[in-house]
Design a protein around this motif. Structure first.
Motif, PDB file in Angstrom:
ATOM      1  N   PHE A  58       9.481  44.126  30.823  1.00 54.53           N
ATOM      2  CA  PHE A  58       8.342  43.739  31.660  1.00 54.53           C
ATOM      3  C   PHE A  58       7.128  43.330  30.840  1.00 54.53           C
ATOM      4  O   PHE A  58       6.383  42.456  31.206  1.00 54.53           O
ATOM      5  N   LYS A  59       6.925  43.964  29.701  1.00 54.67           N
ATOM      6  CA  LYS A  59       5.634  43.864  29.020  1.00 54.67           C
ATOM      7  C   LYS A  59       5.274  42.431  28.626  1.00 54.67           C
ATOM      8  O   LYS A  59       4.113  42.053  28.639  1.00 54.67           O
ATOM      9  N   ASP A  60       6.288  41.612  28.284  1.00 56.55           N
ATOM     10  CA  ASP A  60       5.975  40.264  27.807  1.00 56.55           C
ATOM     11  C   ASP A  60       5.584  39.317  28.917  1.00 56.55           C
ATOM     12  O   ASP A  60       5.161  38.205  28.663  1.00 56.55           O
ATOM     13  N   GLN A  61       5.700  39.777  30.167  1.00 57.02           N
ATOM     14  CA  GLN A  61       5.310  38.901  31.280  1.00 57.02           C
ATOM     15  C   GLN A  61       3.811  38.980  31.556  1.00 57.02           C
ATOM     16  O   GLN A  61       3.254  38.140  32.233  1.00 57.02           O
TER      17      GLN A  61
ATOM     18  N   ILE B 190      15.860  32.883  31.110  1.00 58.00           N
ATOM     19  CA  ILE B 190      17.128  32.535  30.468  1.00 58.00           C
ATOM     20  C   ILE B 190      16.977  32.629  28.956  1.00 58.00           C
ATOM     21  O   ILE B 190      17.950  32.817  28.224  1.00 58.00           O
ATOM     22  N   LEU B 191      15.753  32.528  28.476  1.00 54.41           N
ATOM     23  CA  LEU B 191      15.480  32.606  27.045  1.00 54.41           C
ATOM     24  C   LEU B 191      15.233  34.049  26.627  1.00 54.41           C
ATOM     25  O   LEU B 191      14.727  34.859  27.404  1.00 54.41           O
ATOM     26  N   SER B 192      15.551  34.356  25.391  1.00 60.69           N
ATOM     27  CA  SER B 192      15.308  35.692  24.860  1.00 60.69           C
ATOM     28  C   SER B 192      13.817  35.892  24.624  1.00 60.69           C
ATOM     29  O   SER B 192      13.034  34.931  24.560  1.00 60.69           O
ATOM     30  N   ASN B 193      13.427  37.156  24.469  1.00 62.82           N
ATOM     31  CA  ASN B 193      12.026  37.451  24.181  1.00 62.82           C
ATOM     32  C   ASN B 193      11.562  36.797  22.882  1.00 62.82           C
ATOM     33  O   ASN B 193      10.433  36.323  22.778  1.00 62.82           O
ATOM     34  N   THR B 194      12.443  36.778  21.872  1.00 65.10           N
ATOM     35  CA  THR B 194      12.060  36.168  20.592  1.00 65.10           C
ATOM     36  C   THR B 194      11.840  34.670  20.734  1.00 65.10           C
ATOM     37  O   THR B 194      10.921  34.105  20.133  1.00 65.10           O
ATOM     38  N   ASP B 195      12.675  34.011  21.568  1.00 64.18           N
ATOM     39  CA  ASP B 195      12.478  32.576  21.821  1.00 64.18           C
ATOM     40  C   ASP B 195      11.159  32.338  22.549  1.00 64.18           C
ATOM     41  O   ASP B 195      10.409  31.407  22.216  1.00 64.18           O
TER      42      ASP B 195
ATOM     43  N   GLU C 201       8.489  34.250  22.547  1.00 67.94           N
ATOM     44  CA  GLU C 201       7.383  34.517  21.633  1.00 67.94           C
ATOM     45  C   GLU C 201       7.192  33.348  20.658  1.00 67.94           C
ATOM     46  O   GLU C 201       6.061  32.961  20.348  1.00 67.94           O
ATOM     47  N   PHE C 202       8.292  32.802  20.180  1.00 72.23           N
ATOM     48  CA  PHE C 202       8.243  31.642  19.277  1.00 72.23           C
ATOM     49  C   PHE C 202       7.573  30.445  19.964  1.00 72.23           C
ATOM     50  O   PHE C 202       6.682  29.802  19.397  1.00 72.23           O
ATOM     51  N   LEU C 203       7.972  30.176  21.202  1.00 77.27           N
ATOM     52  CA  LEU C 203       7.420  29.035  21.938  1.00 77.27           C
ATOM     53  C   LEU C 203       5.947  29.242  22.265  1.00 77.27           C
ATOM     54  O   LEU C 203       5.131  28.314  22.124  1.00 77.27           O
ATOM     55  N   THR C 204       5.609  30.451  22.685  1.00 74.18           N
ATOM     56  CA  THR C 204       4.215  30.734  23.040  1.00 74.18           C
ATOM     57  C   THR C 204       3.315  30.604  21.823  1.00 74.18           C
ATOM     58  O   THR C 204       2.239  30.002  21.887  1.00 74.18           O
ATOM     59  N   SER C 205       3.765  31.162  20.709  1.00 75.54           N
ATOM     60  CA  SER C 205       2.980  31.093  19.472  1.00 75.54           C
ATOM     61  C   SER C 205       2.784  29.646  19.017  1.00 75.54           C
ATOM     62  O   SER C 205       1.682  29.240  18.618  1.00 75.54           O
ATOM     63  N   LEU C 206       3.849  28.849  19.100  1.00 81.09           N
ATOM     64  CA  LEU C 206       3.765  27.444  18.681  1.00 81.09           C
ATOM     65  C   LEU C 206       2.866  26.649  19.625  1.00 81.09           C
ATOM     66  O   LEU C 206       2.050  25.824  19.189  1.00 81.09           O
ATOM     67  N   SER C 207       2.999  26.886  20.926  1.00 75.24           N
ATOM     68  CA  SER C 207       2.215  26.120  21.905  1.00 75.24           C
ATOM     69  C   SER C 207       0.720  26.344  21.753  1.00 75.24           C
ATOM     70  O   SER C 207      -0.091  25.462  22.044  1.00 75.24           O
TER      71      SER C 207
END
Length: 531
Positions: free
Chosen positions: A238-241, A252-257, A259-265
């Motif tokens: 829940f926490k990452d939402q 459908i994406l993992s938490n690491t994916d 986090e990677f996308l959010t950080s890059l964006s």
């Protein structure tokens, strides 16, 4: 099926899937079950069969009086079933709570609710400290009230619209569910179960007050011949939402994916920092106000028309659109003439008066937006932009330079660059894997794999803008028209756009994520092989 009552009866195979997905119960326990919109009793029949060796009692609530009478008659001789005539929004079961609440809540836009129903809906939300911005549809209140009627270890199992995962107002319900349940399972299907005019996909929500696991589990279900062909599980806490605009449909994406996308964006400005956009012309009756050359000739309307792009399917897959392309649509006898009667006075032309009479015969003048126009046939113009972005997409987004400033309907957003921004560079920069990934994550999915981006979602897309020359854009345009699929463009040009920000390995990771998201939406194994 009733639009007013929101009654879309659940297919038996889906009911079977839901009930068989419930956890096993101790046969010595007594189960109390509620079906808050029981309709013809099909959930109840399946529950009775599934729990035939259990001690159970089922309460079924039905609002429609005729349906209630028929369903009550069907179960009159069954002491384990009570059919109750009531509106679930005002239903009061005298402090009774349930082990399981199951069913398919009605799907009714608040515009179709009575004043009393809307008051009940809002009271339910307010009582649970949920923003009234969540009052857009009756199903939200069904979820919230059902949670209030569950036991401390109860289970909620509902068929719900895909809106639960995607639209902005659903975030209030998502937050409520996270606070109310230890573990949430969501099943998303590649199959359209309900033949509705909206093409609205559905999901199955099974939420557990108590469970050995914690968090959210999104499960993609491949459905074939009325049964599961394949089930892919993605688990997310829940926490990452919290504090994110990403939708539950992104799980459908993992938490690491994620986090990677959010950080890059976060390295890039959103689309809104580069351009202004506004929807095209709203006619309120496209089939009447936008027509083909045969109709134009029949009613001699040529002098009262403007060229318009009605649908993206009429356009070739390119990044340039000009008048020659428009003429190809016109010559194919597609609807491409916008009838602009802004300056017309009734009585000055018999042929045009005849066309207006046809409109009245079709009750066009009585449509909501037309009734609020003076005169009813005066459609407000929206000036064309430098580019066009179609809000609904299939294989990939369509963003085209509008070289000859042709009009569009509100199926597209008209784009005008902010000071210092070049439209060629904006279009070139848009076609990179990061921006297109966020189209998939931010958009709302419909039946058949269609994805829609509302204005706020489009404006929030991260855009790694780089400036290109006129010659470079021309070369890009040619490559775009000759591509085998969009992956070719993303690979060839995306590296150029993102090379200062990510490694080759990270770039390849973006391409893989994009393929995964589109494959899920379209199930295009040949189009986007995951290798």
């Amino acid at each position: 099926m009733s639009k007013t009552l929101g009654a879309f009866y659940t297919p038996q195979d889906l009911i079977k899937f839901i009930i068989e997905s419930l956890p096993k119960k101790n046969k010595n326990s007594h189960l109390s079950i509620l079906e808050p919109s029981c309709g013809d009793g099909r959930f109840i029949r399946s529950l009775l069969t599934h729990y035939k060796n259990y001690k159970i009692h089922i309460d079924g609530v039905e609002f429609d009086q005729s349906t209630f009478k028929n369903t009550k008659l069907a179960f009159d001789n069954n002491q384990n079933v009570s059919i109750i005539w009531d509106d679930f929004l005002s239903f009061r079961p005298l402090d009774k709570h349930y082990d399981l609440i199951i069913g398919n809540p009605p799907y009714i836009n608040k515009k179709l609710l009575t004043g009393e129903q809307l008051t009940f809906l809002r009271n339910i939300l307010s009582y649970n400290d949920i923003s009234l911005l969540a009052d857009k549809n009756i199903w939200t209140a069904f979820i919230v009230k059902s949670v209030n009627l569950l036991k401390d270890d109860g289970i909620l199992a509902f068929v719900l619209p895909l809106e639960l995962l995607q639209v902005k107002f659903s975030m209030y319900i998502q937050n409520f569910l996270k606070k109310s349940f230890m573990y949430i399972e969501i099943y998303a299907f590649d199959h359209l179960f309900f033949d509705t005019t909206t093409g609205q996909d559905t999901v199955v929500l099974i939420a557990h007050r108590k469970h050995y696991s914690k968090g959210i589990s999104i499960k993609d279900v491949a459905w074939n011949n009325n049964k599961i062909k394949n089930l892919t599980n993605t688990h997310s806490g829940f926490k990452d939402q919290e504090n994110t605009t990403l939708k539950w449909s992104s799980r459908i994406l993992s938490n690491t994916d994620l986090e990677f996308l959010t950080s890059l964006s976060e390295k890039f400005k959103p689309v809104s920092q580069y351009i202004k956009s506004k929807p095209g012309i709203v006619t309120a009756a496209n089939n009447y106000f936008i027509t083909n050359k045969d109709t134009i000739n029949k009613y001699k309307l040529k002098n009262y028309t403007k060229p318009i792009i009605q649908k993206s399917i009429f356009l070739k897959d390119a990044v340039l659109f000009n008048f020659d392309d428009y003429l190809n649509i016109q010559n194919a006898n597609k609807p491409s003439f916008f009838i602009d009667l802004t300056e017309y006075k009734v009585g000055s032309n018999k042929s045009i008066d005849s066309y207006l009479s046809l409109g009245k015969e079709l009750n066009i003048h009585q449509r909501f937006k037309c009734k609020n126009r003076t005169p009813w046939y005066k459609v407000p113009l929206v000036e064309p932009g430098e580019a066009i972005f179609f809000k609904r997409l299939n294989k990939h987004p369509k963003l085209l330079k509008n070289e000859d400033r042709l009009y569009t309907t509100d199926s597209a957003y008209n784009i005008t660059c902010n000071v210092g921004i070049d439209i060629n560079s904006f279009i070139f920069s848009f076609y990179n894997p990061l921006t297109l990934i966020f189209c998939e994550l931010n958009g709302r999915r419909y039946g058949g794999g269609v994805l829609e981006l509302i204005p706020s979602e489009f404006k929030q897309l991260p855009l790694p803008y780089i400036k290109v020359s006129e010659e470079y854009f021309h070369k890009f345009s040619q490559e775009f028209s000759l591509k085998e699929n969009i992956i070719d463009i993303l690979v060839n040009n995306g590296r150029e756009i993102l090379k200062e920000h990510i490694s080759i390995e990270e770039f390849e990771r973006l391409i893989f994520i994009y393929k995964k998201l589109v494959k899920r939406r379209l199930d295009m194994k040949l189009f986007y092989p995951l290798n």
